[in-house]
Design a protein around this motif. Structure first.
Motif, short mmCIF file in Angstrom:
data_model
loop_
_atom_site.label_atom_id
_atom_site.label_comp_id
_atom_site.label_asym_id
_atom_site.label_seq_id
_atom_site.Cartn_x
_atom_site.Cartn_y
_atom_site.Cartn_z
N GLY A 20 0.79 -1.22 0.00
CA GLY A 20 0.00 0.00 0.00
C GLY A 20 0.82 1.27 0.00
N SER A 21 2.13 1.14 0.17
CA SER A 21 3.01 2.30 0.22
C SER A 21 4.28 2.07 -0.61
N GLU A 22 4.08 1.65 -1.84
CA GLU A 22 5.23 1.26 -2.68
C GLU A 22 5.69 2.33 -3.66
N LYS A 23 5.10 3.53 -3.62
CA LYS A 23 5.41 4.52 -4.65
C LYS A 23 6.89 4.85 -4.74
N GLN A 24 7.57 4.98 -3.59
CA GLN A 24 8.99 5.33 -3.64
C GLN A 24 9.80 4.25 -4.35
N LEU A 25 9.50 2.98 -4.05
CA LEU A 25 10.25 1.90 -4.70
C LEU A 25 9.85 1.79 -6.17
N SER A 26 8.58 1.96 -6.47
CA SER A 26 8.14 1.92 -7.86
C SER A 26 8.84 3.01 -8.68
N ASP A 27 8.90 4.22 -8.14
CA ASP A 27 9.58 5.31 -8.83
C ASP A 27 11.08 5.03 -8.97
N TYR A 28 11.67 4.43 -7.94
CA TYR A 28 13.09 4.07 -7.99
C TYR A 28 13.36 3.10 -9.15
N LEU A 29 12.47 2.16 -9.36
CA LEU A 29 12.64 1.18 -10.45
C LEU A 29 12.51 1.85 -11.81
N VAL A 30 11.64 2.83 -11.90
CA VAL A 30 11.49 3.57 -13.15
C VAL A 30 12.78 4.32 -13.48
N VAL A 31 13.35 4.98 -12.48
CA VAL A 31 14.61 5.70 -12.68
C VAL A 31 15.74 4.72 -13.02
N PHE A 32 15.77 3.58 -12.33
CA PHE A 32 16.76 2.53 -12.61
C PHE A 32 16.72 2.14 -14.09
N ALA A 33 15.53 1.93 -14.62
CA ALA A 33 15.39 1.52 -16.02
C ALA A 33 15.83 2.63 -16.98
N ARG A 34 15.39 3.83 -16.72
CA ARG A 34 15.71 4.94 -17.62
C ARG A 34 17.20 5.22 -17.64
N ILE A 65 9.14 -13.60 -19.49
CA ILE A 65 8.69 -12.67 -18.46
C ILE A 65 9.31 -13.09 -17.12
N LEU A 66 10.04 -12.17 -16.48
CA LEU A 66 10.58 -12.38 -15.13
C LEU A 66 9.69 -11.59 -14.17
N GLN A 67 9.22 -12.24 -13.11
CA GLN A 67 8.19 -11.59 -12.30
C GLN A 67 8.42 -11.76 -10.80
N GLY A 68 8.18 -10.67 -10.08
CA GLY A 68 8.20 -10.66 -8.63
C GLY A 68 7.36 -9.49 -8.15
N HIS A 69 7.21 -9.35 -6.84
CA HIS A 69 6.45 -8.21 -6.33
C HIS A 69 7.33 -7.34 -5.44
N MET A 70 7.04 -6.04 -5.43
CA MET A 70 7.89 -5.09 -4.72
C MET A 70 7.45 -4.81 -3.29
N ASP A 71 6.20 -5.15 -2.93
CA ASP A 71 5.73 -4.83 -1.58
C ASP A 71 6.17 -5.89 -0.58
N MET A 72 6.17 -5.51 0.70
CA MET A 72 6.54 -6.43 1.77
C MET A 72 5.55 -6.30 2.93
N VAL A 73 5.49 -7.36 3.71
CA VAL A 73 4.72 -7.33 4.95
C VAL A 73 5.60 -6.67 6.01
N CYS A 74 5.13 -5.56 6.57
CA CYS A 74 5.92 -4.80 7.55
C CYS A 74 5.45 -5.14 8.97
N ILE A 75 6.29 -5.85 9.69
CA ILE A 75 5.97 -6.27 11.06
C ILE A 75 7.17 -5.98 11.94
N ALA A 76 6.92 -5.45 13.12
CA ALA A 76 7.98 -5.19 14.09
C ALA A 76 7.61 -5.82 15.43
N LYS A 77 8.62 -6.26 16.15
CA LYS A 77 8.40 -6.76 17.50
C LYS A 77 7.91 -5.63 18.39
#
Length: 470
Positions: A20-34, A65-77
């Motif tokens: 639900g909060s992946e925009k920073q990583l998504s944008d990072y991947l766009v810059v990486f590609a460009r 097609i190589l595929q994975g997902h960028m989001d993670m489950v965020c859990i802290a003790k």
């Protein structure tokens, strides 16, 4: 020697990417590609598609097609001070393992993103690459559901979202979620005591990968504990974490006219005995707190406790065709107060669609009995096994040649994006694999570096050999 995969993974841990909060990583991947002159497309769901031409002499082959997902489950003790919206994951290296200090690591599925980035950044022999990195996988495969299949020419998909080296997945369960929303009726009270009660120390874990290990659910324990305390009234509760994690904690605030020492001691002994093998560190603690003026009413308190007692949790049936494979399960994921309601969430999985929907009906029935609202969402199809698969044959042969060991072809009870991507893209040949990752979706999560290196080498060798078979 530089390890590009691990280096990219370390970079990913520095960028916030909870579901639900992946925009920073998504944008990072766009810059990486460009920056590398690669074709890139970012859709409205923040899914990223990066395309790279085939290596010299292989430009005209059919893309893979190589595929994975960028989001993670965020859990802290409990007690770990971290703001996942801005703080990096506090990872560290311990021998062969990458671990995190009190939080989930995000190797599920950051390591897939890192492998894909290393291939896109490297100089390897491969057909044209269509890299698909999706969002919101951990909250119902929402990003994959919105992928535009017309953007792909590939007929083969390699999913990198598995967690056991040498085991190649060819099928997975479908899933769906329910929430029960119970209105809170409050009453003025004249109770003598109030307590904060905490259930902690549970192992938790991925509700698809670890559900067959019969670990305790903090929500089920909470229901049993509360049912033992006389004249109890609840005035707040928080239990569980992500919808696809087994609940490893619960905190409830209660008021009563009695001391609860004996009840706590009794249930501590019971839970410790019942889970002495599968979940040995369960701890119930309590402390007195100021008595509130208002609590939930007797009826609301009773409805909530009864719901926890009645709602199913755990493995419901095993597959009769594949030994050791869970057929159907449900995870009583979380309970929390939202505005003037108690929201209870459950996640259901099954290889059989009708069994999955039967669990939805159980939630609907419980909601009706306690006068609550119910919502159903996040449904996704399973991935059916097919007898003939070229990509499975290639991986099997290359793996056995590299290791001298026989590859294991299996299915998984957790949800993968393969089924929903096949629906969107069309009739594609698929396989899923990954390195050894342990205790995902928990603060104990760890990633094997040596396994990651071996799996990446396998992937490179398969891409090199695909033209000879496909």
């Amino acid at each position: 020697m530089e390890n590009k995969v691990i280096n990219f993974f370390e970079e990913i841990t520095k960028i916030p990417h909870c579901s639900g909060s992946e925009k920073q990583l998504s944008d990072y991947l766009v810059v990486f590609a460009r920056e590398r002159g690669l074709s890139v497309h970012q859709d409205k769901s923040l899914n990223v598609i990066i395309k790279k031409a085939g290596s010299k002499g292989r430009e005209n082959e059919t893309p893979v097609i190589l595929q994975g997902h960028m989001d993670m489950v965020c859990i802290a003790k409990k007690g770990v001070d971290i703001d996942f919206s801005k703080d990096p994951i506090p990872y560290y290296i311990d021998g062969d393992y990458i671990k995190s200090k009190g939080t989930s690591l995000g190797a599920d599925n950051g390591i897939a993103v890192a492998m894909i980035m290393a291939i896109l950044d490297g100089d390897y022999s491969h057909p044209p690459i269509e890299a698909l990195i999706t969002t919101d996988e951990e909250v119902g495969l929402l990003g994959a559901a919105n992928v535009d299949g017309s953007l792909f020419k590939g007929k083969t998909l390699i999913n990198l979202d598995s967690e056991e080296e040498g085991v190649f997945l060819a099928s997975c369960a479908g899933g769906i979620r329910n929430t029960i929303k119970l209105p809170i009726e409050t009453k003025d009270i004249k109770k003598k005591k109030a307590y904060k009660v905490t259930i902690s120390g549970l192992m938790g874990g991925h509700s698809g990968m670890e559900i067959h290990k019969y670990r305790a659910s903090a929500l089920k324990l909470l229901g049993r504990l509360l049912s033992e305390i006389a004249s109890v009234r609840i005035f707040d509760v928080t239990a569980g974490n992500a919808a696809n994690s087994i609940a490893d904690n619960a905190t409830v605030y209660i008021a009563t006219n009695t001391f609860i020492d004996e009840d706590i001691e009794k249930m501590q002994k019971i839970f410790s005995e019942e889970y002495k093998v599968n979940d040995p560190d369960i701890k119930i603690s309590f402390e007195e707190v100021p008595v509130p003026d208002v609590t939930w009413s007797k009826i609301t308190t009773k409805k909530f406790i009864n719901a926890l007692l009645v709602l199913p949790h755990g493995v419901l049936s095993m597959n009769t065709q594949m030994e050791g494979l869970v057929d159907t399960s449900t995870n009583l994921s979380s309970a929390k107060v939202v505005d003037d309601h108690i929201v209870i969430t459950g996640t259901h999985r099954s290889i059989v669609e009708t069994k999955k929907m039967a669990l939805v009906k159980r939630y609907v029935a419980v909601a009706e009995l306690i006068g609550a609202q119910v919502a159903t969402f996040g449904g996704y199809p399973g991935w059916e096994y097919v007898n003939e698969s070229n990509i499975r044959d290639v991986f099997t042969k290359v793996y056995e040649k590299m290791t001298g060991e026989k590859a294991v072809i299996s299915a998984i009870h957790a949800g993968l994006e393969c089924g929903i991507l096949k629906r969107n893209i069309g009739d594609i040949d698929m396989i899923s694999l990954g390195p050894n990752i342990y205790d995902v979706h928990s603060p104990k999560e760890k990633l094997s570096i040596s396994s990651t290196n071996r799996v990446f080498e396998l992937l490179i060798n398969v891409l090199d050999n695909m033209h000879s078979k496909l």
